[in-house]
Design a protein around this motif. Structure first.
Motif, mmCIF file in Angstrom:
data_model
loop_
_atom_site.group_PDB
_atom_site.id
_atom_site.type_symbol
_atom_site.label_atom_id
_atom_site.label_comp_id
_atom_site.label_asym_id
_atom_site.label_seq_id
_atom_site.Cartn_x
_atom_site.Cartn_y
_atom_site.Cartn_z
ATOM 1 N N SER A 130 0.820 -1.218 0.000
ATOM 2 C CA SER A 130 0.000 0.000 0.000
ATOM 3 C C SER A 130 0.848 1.259 0.000
ATOM 4 O O SER A 130 0.360 2.338 -0.333
ATOM 5 N N LEU A 131 2.137 1.157 0.395
ATOM 6 C CA LEU A 131 2.918 2.395 0.462
ATOM 7 C C LEU A 131 3.395 2.903 -0.911
ATOM 8 O O LEU A 131 3.233 4.113 -1.151
ATOM 9 N N PRO A 132 4.027 2.131 -1.802
ATOM 10 C CA PRO A 132 4.564 0.778 -1.625
ATOM 11 C C PRO A 132 5.981 0.825 -1.064
ATOM 12 O O PRO A 132 6.719 1.781 -1.261
ATOM 13 N N LEU A 133 6.339 -0.277 -0.352
ATOM 14 C CA LEU A 133 7.669 -0.449 0.210
ATOM 15 C C LEU A 133 8.145 -1.866 -0.088
ATOM 16 O O LEU A 133 7.446 -2.837 0.216
ATOM 17 N N LYS A 134 9.314 -1.971 -0.702
ATOM 18 C CA LYS A 134 9.924 -3.277 -0.965
ATOM 19 C C LYS A 134 10.964 -3.545 0.120
ATOM 20 O O LYS A 134 11.956 -2.827 0.228
ATOM 21 N N LEU A 135 10.723 -4.585 0.916
ATOM 22 C CA LEU A 135 11.616 -4.897 2.026
ATOM 23 C C LEU A 135 11.759 -6.415 2.123
ATOM 24 O O LEU A 135 11.260 -7.052 3.065
ATOM 25 N N GLY A 136 12.415 -6.992 1.119
ATOM 26 C CA GLY A 136 12.586 -8.438 1.080
ATOM 27 C C GLY A 136 11.250 -9.147 0.989
ATOM 28 O O GLY A 136 10.393 -8.782 0.178
ATOM 29 N N GLN A 137 11.054 -10.140 1.825
ATOM 30 C CA GLN A 137 9.810 -10.911 1.832
ATOM 31 C C GLN A 137 8.800 -10.394 2.854
ATOM 32 O O GLN A 137 7.729 -10.978 3.017
ATOM 33 N N LYS A 138 9.132 -9.311 3.527
ATOM 34 C CA LYS A 138 8.235 -8.787 4.559
ATOM 35 C C LYS A 138 6.922 -8.287 3.964
ATOM 36 O O LYS A 138 6.901 -7.670 2.893
ATOM 37 N N LYS A 139 5.836 -8.539 4.674
ATOM 38 C CA LYS A 139 4.521 -8.041 4.282
ATOM 39 C C LYS A 139 4.129 -6.803 5.081
ATOM 40 O O LYS A 139 3.331 -5.983 4.627
ATOM 41 N N GLN A 140 4.680 -6.671 6.304
ATOM 42 C CA GLN A 140 4.404 -5.534 7.174
ATOM 43 C C GLN A 140 5.693 -5.110 7.869
ATOM 44 O O GLN A 140 6.650 -5.895 7.972
ATOM 45 N N VAL A 146 15.408 -1.731 10.888
ATOM 46 C CA VAL A 146 15.884 -1.907 9.521
ATOM 47 C C VAL A 146 17.318 -1.385 9.536
ATOM 48 O O VAL A 146 17.552 -0.177 9.385
ATOM 49 N N PRO A 147 18.278 -2.253 9.764
ATOM 50 C CA PRO A 147 19.658 -1.811 9.992
ATOM 51 C C PRO A 147 20.223 -0.931 8.884
ATOM 52 O O PRO A 147 21.066 -0.062 9.153
ATOM 53 N N GLU A 148 19.756 -1.116 7.645
ATOM 54 C CA GLU A 148 20.287 -0.315 6.548
ATOM 55 C C GLU A 148 19.847 1.148 6.629
ATOM 56 O O GLU A 148 20.435 2.009 5.956
ATOM 57 N N TRP A 149 18.806 1.442 7.414
ATOM 58 C CA TRP A 149 18.290 2.801 7.488
ATOM 59 C C TRP A 149 19.000 3.611 8.567
ATOM 60 O O TRP A 149 19.697 4.555 8.284
ATOM 61 N N GLU A 150 18.757 3.255 9.810
ATOM 62 C CA GLU A 150 19.370 3.959 10.951
ATOM 63 C C GLU A 150 19.373 2.987 12.111
ATOM 64 O O GLU A 150 18.318 2.489 12.525
ATOM 65 N N ASN A 187 13.212 9.689 -0.823
ATOM 66 C CA ASN A 187 12.460 10.431 -1.831
ATOM 67 C C ASN A 187 13.305 10.760 -3.065
ATOM 68 O O ASN A 187 12.920 11.592 -3.887
ATOM 69 N N SER A 188 14.457 10.100 -3.147
ATOM 70 C CA SER A 188 15.287 10.112 -4.347
ATOM 71 C C SER A 188 15.270 8.690 -4.914
ATOM 72 O O SER A 188 14.529 7.834 -4.440
ATOM 73 N N GLU A 189 16.066 8.430 -5.905
ATOM 74 C CA GLU A 189 16.152 7.074 -6.445
ATOM 75 C C GLU A 189 16.668 6.144 -5.361
ATOM 76 O O GLU A 189 17.756 6.354 -4.809
ATOM 77 N N ASN A 190 15.871 5.102 -5.015
ATOM 78 C CA ASN A 190 16.286 4.189 -3.953
ATOM 79 C C ASN A 190 15.652 2.822 -4.166
ATOM 80 O O ASN A 190 14.741 2.672 -4.990
ATOM 81 N N GLU A 191 16.097 1.831 -3.417
ATOM 82 C CA GLU A 191 15.646 0.455 -3.616
ATOM 83 C C GLU A 191 14.393 0.104 -2.842
ATOM 84 O O GLU A 191 13.852 -0.995 -3.013
ATOM 85 N N TRP A 192 13.920 0.989 -1.975
ATOM 86 C CA TRP A 192 12.801 0.652 -1.098
ATOM 87 C C TRP A 192 11.477 1.299 -1.511
ATOM 88 O O TRP A 192 10.453 0.625 -1.610
ATOM 89 N N PHE A 193 11.486 2.609 -1.727
ATOM 90 C CA PHE A 193 10.243 3.339 -1.966
ATOM 91 C C PHE A 193 10.223 3.873 -3.402
ATOM 92 O O PHE A 193 10.933 4.818 -3.733
ATOM 93 N N THR A 194 9.394 3.277 -4.232
ATOM 94 C CA THR A 194 9.333 3.696 -5.634
ATOM 95 C C THR A 194 8.592 5.022 -5.806
ATOM 96 O O THR A 194 8.820 5.733 -6.783
#
Length: 330
Positions: A130-140, A146-150, A187-194
């Motif tokens: 719904s966001l959409p957010l791609k985070l591996g196989q996670k659904k929620q 999320v160690p890659e973030w902070e 909010n730039s080109e990234n692998e999580w939030f399109t």
């Protein structure tokens, strides 16, 4: 020439345009161009376009200062609700937004004689698509790292339907550049939030009291974001820091609001966002089909002086309960 209103909810500033006053049917390209031009001229965060609806009392569309369209805006909805209420002489009604028909109503003032409205924030969606957010196989993503973030943060992802990522942080982190760096990357080109995302940092002040600062996609830091404050309230309920059905006080750089989370047994269907709807200026505009826009006249009201008393009282309270917190001056 048409009349318009410059307004704000928690110092989140908007121009309200009633499309029934426009002599032609505007295109989305024209709406986007008007928004970019008028937001620069007035230093506002977006435009609210009011039109007829077959589902509700009226329809509201929200265009951000960069010309993009938002699916919802809680602070803007309060301003739109007041405009529609006074135009149509109604107190409790529904407003159609991009993805939902939402209930709004005038309620008792939060402070002094400030016009105050409660607006429904829904739907509440936790699935990452719904966001959409791609985070591996996670659904929620609910109160998880999320160690890659902070590192050392627990994140929650919610769409209401605007997409939000929220985390509670210590005061030294909200004072740092951590939030801006993270939100800018999302909010730039990234692998999580399109499609980008709103990012909120929350500081706990005391029982039932929290401070929320939001970096909004398409805008950047604002004094407040209504859907973010509502989502952040829900996160406090999920974390066991507050209770559903009971008002929670949310402070922000622009003042304060109240929120009420509705639901039980981990099923939450909507949130009430309660706060000011302040009209600051009456405007006279010219709008053209090719996207040109100009302000011919701007007459200031006295309403903002009343709101500033509440805002200053909120700042003074924050200085007392959390003196290390550095407030932004937008």
């Amino acid at each position: 020439m048409i009349s318009a209103i410059q307004s704000h909810g928690s110092k989140n500033n908007f121009i309200i345009i009633d499309e029934k006053d426009i002599q032609f049917k505007p295109s989305d390209e024209a709406r986007a161009a008007w928004t970019k031009k008028l937001c620069v001229d007035t230093q506002t965060d977006g435009l609210l376009f009011i039109s007829e609806s077959v589902k509700a009392q009226a329809k509201m569309r929200v265009f951000n200062s960069d010309g993009s369209e938002a699916s919802m805006c809680g602070n803007g909805l309060r301003c739109a609700a007041r405009y529609i209420a006074e135009r149509d002489q109604v107190e409790s009604f529904e407003v159609e937004t991009m993805k939902a028909v939402l209930h709004v109503e005038q309620v008792d003032e939060l402070y002094g004689d400030i016009p105050t409205y409660s607006v429904e924030i829904s739907p509440v969606l936790f699935d990452l698509e719904s966001l959409p957010l791609k985070l591996g196989q996670k659904k929620q993503l609910i109160l998880e790292p999320v160690p890659e973030w902070e590192k050392d943060c627990l994140y929650t992802a919610i769409a209401v339907p605007n997409p939000h990522v929220i985390t509670n942080v210590p005061v030294e982190m909200i004072n740092s550049d951590s939030q801006e760096k993270l939100a800018t990357s999302f909010n730039s080109e990234n692998e999580w939030f399109t499609d980008g995302v709103n990012v909120s940092y929350v500081v706990e002040l005391g029982e039932g009291e929290f401070f929320v600062r939001t970096f909004e996609r398409g805008v950047g830091f604002t004094n407040a974001c209504g859907t973010a404050m509502s989502s952040s309230s829900l996160v406090q309920v999920l974390a066991g820091k507050w209770r559903p059905g009971v008002p929670i006080n949310i402070f922000n750089d622009g003042g304060r609001v109240k929120c009420v989370v509705h639901g039980e047994n981990d099923q939450y269907d909507h949130i009430d966002l309660i706060g000011n709807a302040t009209f600051t200026h009456h405007l006279e505009l010219t709008l053209s089909e090719n996207g040109e826009a100009a302000i011919l006249k701007s007459n200031e009201t006295n309403e903002d002086k009343i709101y500033e008393k509440m805002a200053e009282a909120s700042k003074e309270y924050l200085r007392n309960v959390q003196p290390e917190l550095k407030l932004r001056q937008n």
